[in-house]
Scaffold this active site. Structure first.
Site, PDB file in Angstrom:
ATOM      1  CB  CYS A 123      -6.573  39.710  67.641  1.00  0.00           C
ATOM      2  SG  CYS A 123      -6.481  40.385  65.963  1.00  0.00           S
ATOM      3  CG  HIS A 144      -8.641  36.775  64.631  1.00  0.00           C
ATOM      4  ND1 HIS A 144      -8.673  37.799  65.563  1.00  0.00           N
ATOM      5  CD2 HIS A 144      -8.769  35.617  65.338  1.00  0.00           C
ATOM      6  CE1 HIS A 144      -8.832  37.277  66.776  1.00  0.00           C
ATOM      7  NE2 HIS A 144      -8.880  35.959  66.657  1.00  0.00           N
TER       8      HIS A 144
END
Length: 825
Positions: A204, A759
Site C-alpha cells: 500500500c 495503512h
C-alpha cells in the site's frame, strides 16, 4: 462436467476464515503439490498458456482489451483464462478427458480456490494442506504472506464487487463516468483518469505514491520524450578553446524508466479499472533491495528511491552517450579520454526529467556578525522534509539547560584536564542526525575501554607523524610556540596552538568514526554547521549537505541525556594531529577552495562568497511573520524549516576573513598554521528555485530514545499554497516584481494506524492537465499573474483497488504524510 457459471471469480465473504475447514471431497484427487513445484519453475505468471500458444494475447479485439482472470490448475500447474473470457481455457482444461480429473483451480487475481466438480468455492485456511499449497504458489508468484486470505479479505471483497458491477451492470458504470464528465468537463487528450491498484502484498505504501505520480501529467509528457529513439543532446565544451558543442546520441532509457512509462500508460487506458503494477515494483526492488520481501515500508523512502533510480539511469545514459561520441565503446580508456569524458559530464547540459519536474534549489545564507561577509551554499532538492512538533518544548528547554551546564563545566575544567590521566570517564557526543550514532552513544559505557585503546593507537600514530614533520617547521613557528599567549593549550611543541575554546571546538568537530580508529578529513574552509535547533528540521536529502565545509562545533539538543564530551589533553593531541594531517599547507589564503564530493547520484553543492548587501541578504519575497504562531499548519512547518538562526556559543562560524585579519595579512606561515577565528553569525535556509512540482514530507515518524513513535497531530494544509514567504528575494522561476509563488494541491498520501501496523491511502485530484505547468517544465516559460489557471476538479480517495469520490473537506482533514503541489503561478 461442471455447470457453467457467469462468474467464476466471485468468492463468499468467509473464504479466508482461519477457522473454516475445507468441505470439498475432491481435494485428495485434485491436489498434487509435486507436479505444481515442477510446473512453476521459470513460469510466466498471469498469462493463459493456451491463448499464448494461439497468439491471441496480443491480437485481442478492443472489447476484450482488459486481461481476463487467469486460473491455475492445482493438479498440473496449467494456467488458463477463466469463465469470464471468450475462450474459457481453464474450463476446457477441466473438461478434457484424463485418467485423473483436474478438479481444483486457483485464481491468480484474488487467490480463491474453485472446484469444478462441486461448482463452488472451496474454503481453506493457512494451517491445512490446501492453504499451504496456496501459500507456496503465492510465494512463487512474488506475493509472500503467512495468512494471505485473511489479510486480503477486504481487498478480495472489494475487487469482486467491482467485477460483478462491471459484468452485470454496465449501465451503472456508464452513469458514473458520465457524472464524472459532467463534474469535470475535460478534453480527451488531457484527461487524467483515476484507477485502482492491486496490492501485491503489503504494498500500500507503493500504491499510494504511484497514485499521486499518475496524477502528474507533465511526468508522462517528459517520459514520452525520453522514450523517443535517436534522441540527440548537444553539450557545450568545457574548454573555451573549443567552439563546437558535442553531439551525443542517447541510448534507450533504463528498465526502471521504461517500467514507469508503461505504468503511466496503463493508468491512462479507459478499459482497465484496476492496474497491477507488478513490473514497476519489481524494477524498484532491483534498484533498492530493501523493498523486497513484501514488508511494510515507508512511502517517502519509496518515492526517493524511485526518483533517484530514474535520475541515475538518465545520468548513466548520458555518460554512455558521451563515451560513444569519443569513439570508445570499450571499457579500456586512456587517461586523456577519461579526463575529457569527466569534463563533459560535469557540464550537465540537460538536467534529467526528474530534476525538471521535482527539482528545486535551497540556498543557505550565512553572514558573519563581525565582518558582515555573506556566504551562500546552494543545494538541490527533490522534496522537503518538514518537522512536526509534538509538544516537545518542555523537553527541549530541559535539554538546553543540560547542554549549557555541561559547556560551563567543560570550560571550567579545561585547565585541569592537562594533568588528568587519559583514562577518564566521559559520555560521547552523538551527531544528532544518525540513528546509528544515537544508539552507539547510549551504549558507550559498555564500549569505553575498547574505544580508549583505539584512541591510544591513534594518538601514537599521529604523534609519530608530528615527530616526522617537526623538522619542516620554520623558526617562526618555534618562536610562536615559545611565545604562546597565556591561557592557550599547547598541544604539541611543533603543532598548532590555540585557545582552550578553540581546542574544545576543534575536538567537538571530530567525527564519531575517529573513536573507532578511522581517519576523518577535516578541511580548513569557511563554513557553518547546522545549529542544534536545526537538527531534524532539514529535509532528508539535505540534512548532511552542509558537511562540505569545516563545521563549527555543534551540540545536539534533540535527545535526552546528550552531554558534551570531556577530553583530556592527550585526546586534544589526537584531534590537532588529525587537523595537521589533513590540512593542505599549500593553499593560498586568498583563494577559497571548497572540495565538493563527486557523487553521480546526488546534486553537487555550490559554495560562493557574495558581496551582497547584508541588509537584504535574508529578505524573502513576502512577509513570513504571520506563520510564526500557528504551530498546526504546513506554513508553520515551512517557517521552522526556513527560520533565521543565530550561530553562537558552541556553534560559532569559522570565518576565513576574520581569520586572515587576525594574522595581520592574507598570508599565513609556510605550513598554513594559523589561528582560526570563530565568530557569531546568522544563518537561514530559503528556497532559491521553486520547483514545478513541490513535494512536502511531514516527519511524523520519530525516534525517542530506544522507542519509535508516530506524531498523530493534525497539520492543516491549504488547497492553494503560497511559497513566497519562504523564497529568497532573487528566487529563480519567478516573474519580475511578483510577490506570490502559488501552488495548487493535487495529491496527498495519508498514513493511518501506528508505526508497527498501519495503512497508506491516497487522495488524488482528477482535473484538466495544466498547460502552463507543461510550458514551465518543457520550455521554461514562467507563469504570469494574469495567466493563473483554475484549480477545479474532483477529489478521489484511493485505497488499493477501492476508488471513491470525496469532497475537498475530507481531503483537508486527512492526516497527511506526503503532499503534492503543482505550480500555478
Amino acid at each position: 462436467m461442471g455447470k457453467k457459471r457467469t462468474k467464476g471469480r466471485s468468492a463468499p465473504d468467509t473464504v479466508a476464515s482461519e477457522s473454516a475447514e475445507p468441505v470439498c471431497r475432491h481435494l485428495r484427487k485434485g491436489l498434487e503439490q509435486g507436479n505444481l513445484k515442477k510446473a512453476l519453475v521459470n513460469v510466466e505468471w498471469n498469462i493463459c498458456q493456451d491463448c499464448k500458444t494461439d497468439n491471441k494475447v496480443k491480437d485481442k479485439p478492443e472489447e476484450e482489451a482488459e486481461d481476463p482472470s487467469v486460473w491455475l490448475c492445482l493438479k498440473c500447474g496449467h494456467q488458463g483464462c477463466g469463465r469470464d473470457s471468450q475462450e474459457q481455457h481453464a474450463l476446457k482444461h477441466y473438461t478434457t478427458p484424463r485418467s485423473e480429473p483436474h478438479y481444483l483451480v486457483l485464481s491468480l487475481d484474488n487467490w480463491s480456490v474453485w472446484c469444478y466438480k462441486c461448482d463452488e468455492e472451496v474454503k481453506y485456511c493457512s494451517s491445512n494442506r490446501l492453504g499451504q499449497v496456496v501459500d507456496y504458489v503465492r510465494k512463487q508468484a512474488g506475493v509472500r504472506t503467512s495468512k494471505p486470505a485473511e489479510k486480503n479479505n477486504g481487498h478480495i471483497e472489494l475487487e469482486n464487487k467491482k467485477l460483478e458491477k462491471e459484468s452485470k451492470n454496465e449501465q451503472e458504470r456508464e452513469k458514473s463516468e458520465n457524472l464524472a464528465k459532467e463534474t469535470i468537463p475535460m478534453d480527451s487528450a488531457s484527461q487524467i483518469t483515476v484507477k485502482g491498484l492491486s496490492n501485491l502484498g503489503n504494498t500500500c505504501f507503493f500504491n499510494a505514491v504511484m497514485q499521486n505520480l499518475s496524477q502528474t501529467p507533465v511526468l508522462r509528457e517528459l517520459l514520452k520524450e525520453v522514450k523517443m529513439s535517436g534522441t540527440i543532446v548537444k553539450i557545450e565544451p568545457p574548454d573555451l578553446a573549443l567552439t563546437e558543442p558535442l553531439e551525443v546520441n542517447l541510448e534507450p532509457p533504463g528498465p526502471l524508466t521504461l517500467a514507469m512509462s508503461q505504468f503511466l500508460s496503463e493508468m491512462q487506458e479507459n478499459k482497465k479499472r484496476v492496474v497491477t503494477p507488478k513490473e514497476l515494483f519489481s524494477q524498484v526492488c532491483k534498484k533498492a533491495t530493501r523493498f523486497k520481501g513484501y514488508q511494510q515500508q515507508d512511502s517517502q523512502e519509496l518515492l526517493r528511491y524511485l526518483l533517484d533510480g530514474m535520475r541515475a539511469e538518465e545520468h548513466q545514459r548520458v555518460s554512455k552517450g558521451i563515451l560513444k561520441a569519443f569513439g570508445n565503446s570499450t571499457e579500456k580508456l586512456d587517461e586523456e579520454v577519461k579526463n575529457k569524458v569527466k569534463d563533459y559530464e560535469k557540464k550537465k547540459a540537460i538536467p534529467s526529467f526528474v530534476d525538471r519536474i521535482f527539482g528545486g534549489e535551497l540556498t543557505s545564507t550565512i553572514m558573519c556578525d563581525e565582518c558582515r561577509t555573506v556566504s551562500l551554499v546552494h543545494e538541490s532538492f527533490l522534496d522537503l522534509s518538514l518537522p512536526v512538533l509534538d509538544d516537545q518544548s518542555g523537553k527541549k528547554s530541559i535539554n538546553d539547560k543540560n547542554v549549557k551546564m555541561t559547556m560551563e563545566e567543560e570550560d571550567k575544567d579545561s585547565e585541569e584536564e592537562k594533568d588528568d590521566s587519559y583514562m577518564k570517564s566521559r559520555s560521547d557526543l552523538p551527531s544528532g542526525t544518525s540513528k546509528h550514532l544515537q544508539k552507539k552513544a547510549k551504549k558507550q559505557a559498555k564500549k569505553q575501554a575498547k574505544n580508549q585503546r583505539r584512541q591510544q593507537k591513534i594518538q601514537e600514530r599521529f604523534l609519530h607523524f608530528n615527530e616526522l614533520c617537526a623538522t619542516d617547521y620554520t623558526e617562526d613557528n618555534e618562536r610562536e610556540a615559545d611565545t604562546a599567549l597565556a591561557g592557550e593549550v599547547e598541544v604539541d611543541t611543533d603543532s598548532t596552538h590555540g585557545s582552550q575554546e578553540e581546542a574544545t571546538q576543534i575536538e567537538l568537530s571530530v567525527n564519531q568514526k575517529d573513536l573507532d580508529g578511522q581517519e576523518s578529513m577535516i578541511e580548513r574552509t569557511p563554513d557553518v554547521q547546522e545549529s542544534p535547533e536545526d537538527l531534524g528540521v532539514k529535509s532528508a536529502n539535505t540534512e548532511s549537505d552542509l558537511g562540505i565545509v569545516t563545521p563549527a562545533p555543534e551540540c545536539p539538543r534533540d535527545f535526552n541525556g546528550a552531554f558534551l564530551e570531556e577530553r583530556t589533553s592527550g585526546e586534544l593531541d589526537i584531534i590537532n594531529g588529525l587537523k595537521n594531517l589533513n590540512l593542505n599547507a599549500a593553499v593560498d589564503p586568498d583563494e577559497i577552495n571548497i572540495e565538493i564530493p563527486n557523487d553521480s547520484h546526488s546534486a553537487p553543492k555550490v559554495y560562493e562568497v557574495m558581496n551582497e548587501d547584508p541588509e537584504t541578504a535574508f529578505c524573502t519575497l513576502a512577509n513570513r511573520e504571520a506563520f510564526s504562531t500557528d504551530e498546526c499548519s504546513i506554513q508553520h512547518c515551512l517557517y521552522q524549516f526556513t527560520r533565521n538562526e543565530k550561530l553562537q556559543d558552541a556553534n560559532k562560524l569559522l570565518c576565513e576573513v576574520c581569520s586572515r585579519r587576525q594574522c595581520n595579512g592574507p598570508k599565513a606561515n609556510i605550513k598554513g598554521d594559523r589561528r582560526h577565528v570563530y565568530t557569531n553569525a546568522k544563518k537561514q535556509m530559503l528556497v532559491s528555485l521553486a520547483p514545478p512540482v513541490l513535494t512536502l514530507h511531514l516527519k511524523r515518524f520519530q525516534q525517542a530514545g530506544f522507542n519509535l513513535r508516530k506524531v498523530n497531530k493534525h497539520i492543516k494544509f491549504p488547497e492553494i499554497l503560497d511559497l513566497a514567504p519562504f523564497c529568497t528575494l532573487k528566487c529563480k522561476n519567478v516573474a519580475e516584481e511578483s510577490t506570490r509563488v502559488l501552488y495548487s494541491l493535487y495529491g496527498v498520501v495519508e498514513h493511518s494506524g501506528t508505526m508497527r501496523s498501519g495503512h497508506y491511502t491516497a487522495y488524488a485530484k482528477e482535473r484538466t492537465a495544466s498547460c502552463h505547468l507543461s510550458n514551465l517544465v518543457l520550455h521554461g516559460d514562467i507563469p504570469q499573474d494574469c495567466e493563473m489557471e483554475s484549480t477545479k476538479g474532483q477529489w478521489f480517495h484511493i485505497s488499493d483497488t477501492h476508488v471513491q469520490a470525496v469532497p475537498i473537506t475530507k481531503v483537508l482533514n486527512s492526516q497527511a504524510y506526503l503532499l503534492f503541489y503543482e505550480r500555478i503561478l
